[in-house]
Each structure stands twice: as C-alpha cells, then as structure tokens.
Scaffold this motif. Structure first.
Motif: not given
Ligand code: GTP
Ligand code: MG
Length: 150
Positions: A122-150
């Motif tokens: 349902s998340a996939k369906k809802e994201i498609k319903l509420w957002f266009k593809d180009d409204e979703i950004t693909n970015w790397t958070s500077a926090q990533q390696s502090w939040v996740y071990e891997k």
C-alpha cells in the motif's frame, strides 16, 4: 531501501504539529525524500481511502481530509513502513501507547492527526497516488553510517 507515505492531516497542520512530526522521523534516523503541502480534493481522497468506502465513517473521513492542506511526505529507511506506524500509534488515539504521535496529540479517532501506509504494497500505491516520480529525491544522508552499521 523501503519507503512509506506519511501525511500530516489537516488537523495536524492547523494545530502546528508539522515540525514535531517531521522531527520524530528525522531523529530516529529516517530520511525525508519527498514533501509538499497539498489540498488534493475529494476524488483523490476517495481513491486514497477506497478500501474504506463502505464504512459508515467514510463521508466524514473524506470531508475531514478535504478540510485543509495536508503535509504529504515520503520517508525512507529500514523497515520504515512498520516503524512508521509505530511512531504514529494506534488508529484510535484512546487506544494508542504513550509516546506515540496519536497518544501525545489526539483524542478522537476522527481527528487523529496523521496517516501512515499500512504495508509495503500500500505504501507503493500511495506514493504513486500522491507524488510524481520527479518529486521524489534520491540523496545520501551524511548520517547514514552513524545510523546504520551496514
Ligand atoms: P490511516 O493512517 O489514516 O490510514 O489510519 P489507519 O491505517 O490507522 O486506520 P484506517 O486506514 O483503518 O482508517 C483510516 C482513517 O479513518 C483513520 O485514521 C481515522 O481517521 C478514520 N477512522 C477509522 N476508523 C474510524 C471510526 O471508527 N470512526 C471514525 N470517525 N473514523 C475512523
Ligand atoms: Mg490506513
């Protein structure tokens, strides 16, 4: 990585809870990949809640959701669909656990401040319903390696 649709409903926006709700997801380590203020109209909301169309509260639900702008977001991270629902709390605020958004800020099930997708599908369906593809950004958070071990 998993994504979920989280929305701050018109009551949450009017009550000034946008910042706090964003903060709870941010501080846990989830990544915000899309956000906008939107009043999408009845037809869109009827589609969003189409699984509930036979419920007695459906007309009230749609007019509540149509009563003002909604802060619509996509959050990304490990198990964010399930954990997102835990952060929101039980549908009925009176049955929700202390420390959840719905416990901390709501009383009535018909004014429960926020929405979160209930499953990965349902998340996939809802994201498609509420957002266009180009409204979703693909970015790397500077926090990533502090939040996740891997
Ligand atoms: P959402 O995240 O908004 O989808 O809530 P949910 O997944 O926890 O619950 P559900 O999808 O079953 O219901 C959607 C919304 O309808 C709820 O968040 C409530 O705002 C509303 N709702 C659900 N049950 C009731 C009810 O018994 N009475 C009223 N008035 N509203 C209800
Ligand atoms: Mg739901």
């Amino acid at each position: 990585s998993e994504q979920t649709f989280i929305a701050i409903k018109p009551d949450g926006v009017q009550r000034g809870l946008v910042g706090d709700i964003i903060s709870r997801f941010e501080k846990r380590g989830y990544k915000l990949v899309a956000i906008k203020m939107v009043t999408p109209g009845k037809a869109h909301l009827e589609k969003h809640y189409e699984d509930l169309k036979d419920k007695p509260f459906f007309p009230g639900l749609v007019s509540y959701m149509n009563s003002g702008p909604i802060a619509a977001m996509v959050w990304e991270g490990r198990e964010v669909v399930k954990v997102g629902r835990l952060i929101l709390g039980a549908t009925n605020p009176l049955a929700s656990a202390p420390g959840t958004i719905r416990f901390d800020y709501a009383i009535d099930v018909g004014r429960n401040v926020c929405h979160g997708s209930d499953a990965v599908d349902s998340a996939k369906k809802e994201i498609k319903l509420w957002f266009k593809d180009d409204e979703i950004t693909n970015w790397t958070s500077a926090q990533q390696s502090w939040v996740y071990e891997k």
